[in-house]
Design a protein around this motif. Structure first.
Motif, mmCIF file in Angstrom:
data_model
loop_
_atom_site.group_PDB
_atom_site.id
_atom_site.type_symbol
_atom_site.label_atom_id
_atom_site.label_comp_id
_atom_site.label_asym_id
_atom_site.label_seq_id
_atom_site.Cartn_x
_atom_site.Cartn_y
_atom_site.Cartn_z
ATOM 1 N N GLY B 59 -5.026 -0.733 -7.147
ATOM 2 C CA GLY B 59 -4.311 -1.733 -6.363
ATOM 3 C C GLY B 59 -5.067 -2.101 -5.104
ATOM 4 O O GLY B 59 -6.226 -2.501 -5.155
ATOM 5 N N ARG B 60 -4.430 -1.932 -3.958
ATOM 6 C CA ARG B 60 -5.063 -2.292 -2.690
ATOM 7 C C ARG B 60 -5.973 -1.194 -2.153
ATOM 8 O O ARG B 60 -6.606 -1.368 -1.105
ATOM 9 N N PHE B 61 -6.055 -0.090 -2.835
ATOM 10 C CA PHE B 61 -6.803 1.074 -2.353
ATOM 11 C C PHE B 61 -8.088 1.280 -3.161
ATOM 12 O O PHE B 61 -8.086 1.175 -4.379
ATOM 13 N N THR B 62 -9.171 1.563 -2.448
ATOM 14 C CA THR B 62 -10.446 1.900 -3.078
ATOM 15 C C THR B 62 -10.989 3.158 -2.425
ATOM 16 O O THR B 62 -11.080 3.239 -1.197
ATOM 17 N N ALA B 63 -11.347 4.134 -3.262
ATOM 18 C CA ALA B 63 -11.974 5.358 -2.765
ATOM 19 C C ALA B 63 -13.442 5.341 -3.159
ATOM 20 O O ALA B 63 -13.792 4.979 -4.283
ATOM 21 N N GLN B 64 -14.287 5.727 -2.229
ATOM 22 C CA GLN B 64 -15.738 5.782 -2.477
ATOM 23 C C GLN B 64 -16.257 7.162 -2.096
ATOM 24 O O GLN B 64 -15.840 7.740 -1.095
#
Lengths: 112, 112
Positions: B59-64
């Protein structure tokens, strides 16, 4: 809904008066954890159970003990609470080989 | 030096902004990387998890995760007032050790 439940949500105890916090889970997870979290700090692991195997962290004071009578329930006993033990106590669970932990809402302990 | 470093903030942004939250770590043995969200007076809630390097979007969240730099990030797009919370990073090594190593948490306020 499967979940982690903690009771009570708020607990007030007197200095030196034993207190027990409880945690139950409907997730059927093998592992249950107890954390202490003070304001603006990260959760600090006190101990955990893998099934009935108890694992204590080296720096957990002897004042803190735990019991796990069955898969669903786990208790945190504070034998003689001091003012420094006032904190949020968090219970968490995980599956056997999983890294993600699922937390309850916490019990906020006040020591007077 | 702590194993995991996280700027506690506070971070204040207007609604709709892109938020970037970060943690650095020193132990190259960490393989599992998690972001937890914690609302005031509640237990942490698992938001995202990543194994080893790379990106993950939900959704609106991205983890790197950048293992070469020992740096992890959480991006929140189109931030909402309901995103106002403390965001904690947590990490785990491979193997049987179940202990999570936590950052201090970053306090985020999204202003309408």
């Amino acid at each position: 809904d499967a979940m982690v439940i903690q009771n009570p949500r708020y607990q007030v105890t007197q200095f030196g008066k034993p207190v027990t916090l409880s945690c139950s889970q409907t997730l059927n997870h093998n592992v249950m954890y107890w954390y202490q979290q003070k304001s603006s700090q990260a959760p600090k692991l006190l101990f955990h159970y893998y099934d009935k195997d108890f694992n204590n962290e080296a720096d957990t004071p002897d004042n803190f003990q735990s019991r796990r009578p069955n898969t669903s329930f786990c208790f945190l006993d504070i034998r003689s609470p001091g003012l420094g033990d006032a904190a949020m106590y968090l219970c968490a669970t995980s599956r056997e080989h999983a890294y993600e932990q699922y937390f309850g809402p916490g019990t906020r302990l006040t020591v007077t | 030096q702590k194993e995991v470093e996280q700027d506690p903030g506070p971070l204040s942004v207007p609604e709709g902004a892109i938020v970037s939250l970060n943690c650095t770590y020193s132990n190259s043995a960490f393989q599992y990387f998690m972001w937890y969200r914690q609302y005031s007076r509640k237990g942490p809630e698992l938001l995202m998890y990543t194994y080893s390097s790379g990106n993950k979007e939900d959704g609106r969240f991205t983890a790197q995760v950048d293992k070469s730099s020992k740096y992890i990030s959480l991006f929140i797009r189109d931030s909402q007032p309901s995103d106002s919370a403390t965001y904690l990073c947590a990490m785990k090594k491979t193997g049987n050790n179940r202990k999570l190593i936590w950052g201090l948490g970053t306090s985020l306020a999204v202003n309408p």
